[in-house]
Design an enzyme around this catalytic site. Sequence first.
Site, PDB file in Angstrom:
ATOM      1  N   LYS A  79       0.862  -1.180   0.000  1.00 13.83           N
ATOM      2  CA  LYS A  79       0.000   0.000   0.000  1.00 13.83           C
ATOM      3  C   LYS A  79       0.903   1.237   0.000  1.00 13.83           C
ATOM      4  O   LYS A  79       1.902   1.287   0.733  1.00 13.83           O
ATOM      5  CB  LYS A  79      -0.900  -0.013   1.242  1.00 13.83           C
ATOM      6  CG  LYS A  79      -1.920   1.119   1.289  1.00 13.83           C
ATOM      7  CD  LYS A  79      -2.852   0.984   2.505  1.00 13.83           C
ATOM      8  CE  LYS A  79      -3.891   2.092   2.556  1.00 13.83           C
ATOM      9  NZ  LYS A  79      -4.809   1.942   3.715  1.00 13.83           N
ATOM     10  N   SER A 154      -9.731   2.308   2.857  1.00 22.62           N
ATOM     11  CA  SER A 154      -8.803   3.026   2.003  1.00 22.62           C
ATOM     12  C   SER A 154      -7.829   2.133   1.221  1.00 22.62           C
ATOM     13  O   SER A 154      -7.198   2.610   0.281  1.00 22.62           O
ATOM     14  CB  SER A 154      -7.974   3.995   2.861  1.00 22.62           C
ATOM     15  OG  SER A 154      -7.182   3.288   3.793  1.00 22.62           O
ATOM     16  N   SER A 178     -10.090  -0.110   7.022  1.00 23.25           N
ATOM     17  CA  SER A 178      -9.494   0.037   5.697  1.00 23.25           C
ATOM     18  C   SER A 178      -8.852  -1.216   5.109  1.00 23.25           C
ATOM     19  O   SER A 178      -8.469  -1.215   3.943  1.00 23.25           O
ATOM     20  CB  SER A 178      -8.453   1.166   5.703  1.00 23.25           C
ATOM     21  OG  SER A 178      -9.092   2.417   5.706  1.00 23.25           O
TER      22      SER A 178
END
Lengths: 495, 490
Positions: A79, A154, A178
């Site tokens: 990420k 997210s 997330s």
Amino acid sequence: MSGPDPYTVAGISAGLARSEFSAEEIARHFLARIEALDATINAYVTVTAELAIAQARRADDARRRGEAGPLTGVPVAHKDIFSTSGVRTTCGSRMLADHVAAYDATAVERLRESGMVTLGKTNLDEFAMGSSTESSHFGPTHNPWDLERVAGGSSGGSAAAVAAGLAPVATATDTGGSIRQPAALTGLTGLKPTYGRVSRHGLVAFASSFDQGGLLARTAEDIALVFGAMAGFDERDSTSLDAPVDDYPAALEAPIAGLRIGVQEDQLAHGVDPGVADATAAAIRELEGLGARVRPIRLEHADVGIPTYYMLAPAECSSNLSRFDGVRYGHRAQGAASIEELYVQSRTEGFGLEVKRRILAGTYALSKGYYDAYYGKAQRLRRLIADDYRRAFEEVDVIAGPTTPAPAFRLGDRLDDPIAMYLADVFTVGVNLAGLCAVSVPSGFSDGLPVGLHLTGNHLDEARLLNVAHRFQQATEWHLARPPVEHGRAPESPE
Amino acid sequence: MNGWQPVIGLEVHARLLTRSKLFSGASASYGAAPNTRACAVDLGLPGVLPVLNREAVRMAVRFGLAVGARIASRCIFARKNYFYPDLPKGYQISQYEEPITAGGTIGIESGGAERREVRLTRAHLEEDAGRSVHEGFGGASGIDLNRAGTPLLEIVTEPVINSAADAAQCMRTIHTLVRWLGICDGNMQEGSFRCDANVSVRRAGSGALGTRTEIKNVNSFRFVERAIGYEIDRQIDLVESGGEVVQETRLYDPDRHETRPMRDKEEADDYRYFPDPDLLPVIVDDAFVAEVRDGLPELPDARRERLVREYAVGAAEAAQLVSYREAADYFEAVVEEAGGPGTARLAANWVIGELTGALNREGLRIESAPVDAGRLGRLVRRIADGTISGRMAKTVFEEMWGSDGEPDAIIEIRGLRQVTDTAEIEQLVDAVLAAHPAQVGQYLEGAEKVLGFLVGQVMKRSRGKADPRQANRTLRDRLAERRSSPPPAV
């Protein structure tokens, strides 16, 4: 399909061990898929093809020397909120669009040292603030199950990458849901570890007392294979837990007969999509079939989870994001006449709408005269919520429920309604408020879209969660379903 | 100042002498090239985290115990949020609601006045900011982050000081103490020890405090006293002429001797303090406190009292000797070497006089004095036992300063041994009396001050080697004999 599955960590690890393919071939296989498919999905912000090939060759060398471990040569995507040395680390923000990090986050460093190969950096809501990966400066990520829908957020880029077969496993972070919400929306398994289990060193902070790094993969087994390499005490993070790391793969197969599962009585009552409710109920029956015993529990303050979270997390965010001022690195506005102007213009231009909304809300919550009424009160509620869980875990081993109220929504649907967006986290924020661990496991479909079962565990009980998830996956096939974008072709075997 | 009472509170920032910074592993040393002592944490790069320096906690506890403060068993760090270019994170990590020590007192004595106790509010740990450099960048500013993250102990007094002189004395006492404890080098030029003063005035007898101003970053004791004095006068004049004191930060300009309103770099009036979620609460347990307490040195007040008690040193000398620990240690080592407490007054004179003078001339500190306590002690021993005179000792001392010669060897080589042989002195005295009949006559007629002249002649004749006390005594004896019996006919 014969031979090892080239889309799972277990399959790749086994194939590499048996020399059915090389690490370089596997890396090229994923890089080719990214090249072919990511233009439509937008899972990656940065693809590190050269780095991946170089790391893969080193992995193959290591294997030839007999120095390979189970993860040597297995690709991973990070990420884009984990700092990666020499690779730009954008946090999905214009503010850091050209920021090349100077060091590796601990999680990245540990996975690299275990021999994993970095494919690239995945898309995310700007600074991990959002539930749809639509607030990214690099455009939204599309759900491989339906390109018109969000992949969640997210960590939507990490989820879409794994779901579309553009990576076998990806790191992710979870501040309010997330990891788990995107896992549910893309048919993946996602582990949000106990707060402090994975070092936050190098994880660019959104809300420090909530942020936690974890993993998205197809199966609980894959997570178990990787998680041990990533977890553990780190002296560079004062909040990291100095507790031994369990042998997660060894814990997978234990029978779950007698497992006590708590179910919140009224959780499926209001506002939950009927498909999600049905899938959740069926999943719980499945676990009962495996010998688990269900008992009702009550989390008295669950209803105030969302407001509590959306008071505290923005407060921390407002302070954490102060360092992005255009002075030392990151976006700097041109033509500012004074230092104040430089701050205002750089931040106005560098941050997107949702980040600004949270900075403003958080600044307000910490202001003189409002601190007690907002921040102080939310801290007290946070303790009450944690107490609820503590009491519940005196009676049960895991708590089960839906991960999200509904499957993936359409891109753009909630952009004008932040409250609706925030409610996507309604079943997940409690875990972050209490610092617990949780996993989301594919549990079926609603109107053709994947939904997830949410299992919450006690502090440092990741091994048990992965055990329960694995037993569930041995009894079900939801995690084997592939989105239409998936081509599922194994790379050619070496000549 | 008639009818007015000044009320002063001090905030002293002492930079702690830790090797690394408060929350990072970078060196906390002063004076390196800009930005070479700043690591990723000090630069506030994305994703970095603070890790507390345990040594800084130990030093804060050391201070707390020395002033009789309460040591918090649990304290927390808070973020003080404001934007400034040399504050890399956009917040300073400090302590707000739960500081590491609370209370305590500083005892001040000056000008023969009675000892006064200044109560402390608290002392807390915080990180320093970097430094902005406004010259040499063609209109732009340079940022040096070497200082960013260095550990400070902020020591806050209650507003209980009532004169500029007492404020300066309080600052001096704290300065002595932090150096004594080895937690701060006290270097004010380098900003290791800085002081802010909150000043207000009220009508004598009034209970309510007046509006205060804050004088920032005064870096000498003299300037503190002058700045506060100026500010007190300014406020009184202002109020007496019908004006009102505005709460503001002011800067002292020593060249013009005035304070001026300062554009505060920390302009925000709301710092939005909240507990730093990156740091756990600091737990200071009883064992740690006990360990620190066991390691405390004898404190300045106790040391001073002991010097007076054990060595019969005068109160003023004792106060001077405990102005820092190395001086007191040096003094005691000199006495030990010179032959014990009987030599203490002589030793004190030498340490405070000759030695301190020489150190000041060369800008040296006592711990790096070219003449160590052992050699000075052996010199004092030779004065005490009469081998050499005080005047000779100065010559020996000068030679010791520029060499590593032992006093005995120098005395020997230079032939400085004092004449103490009674027969030899008597011979000298008789020769002088014979050579100066006129002066002898004046003395015998009652002009006793002539004795000094005669002693001088004895010293001259001995080329300075005669023991002057012995010469004096012998002269008196001989002259007394002449009084009682008439002089022989010439």
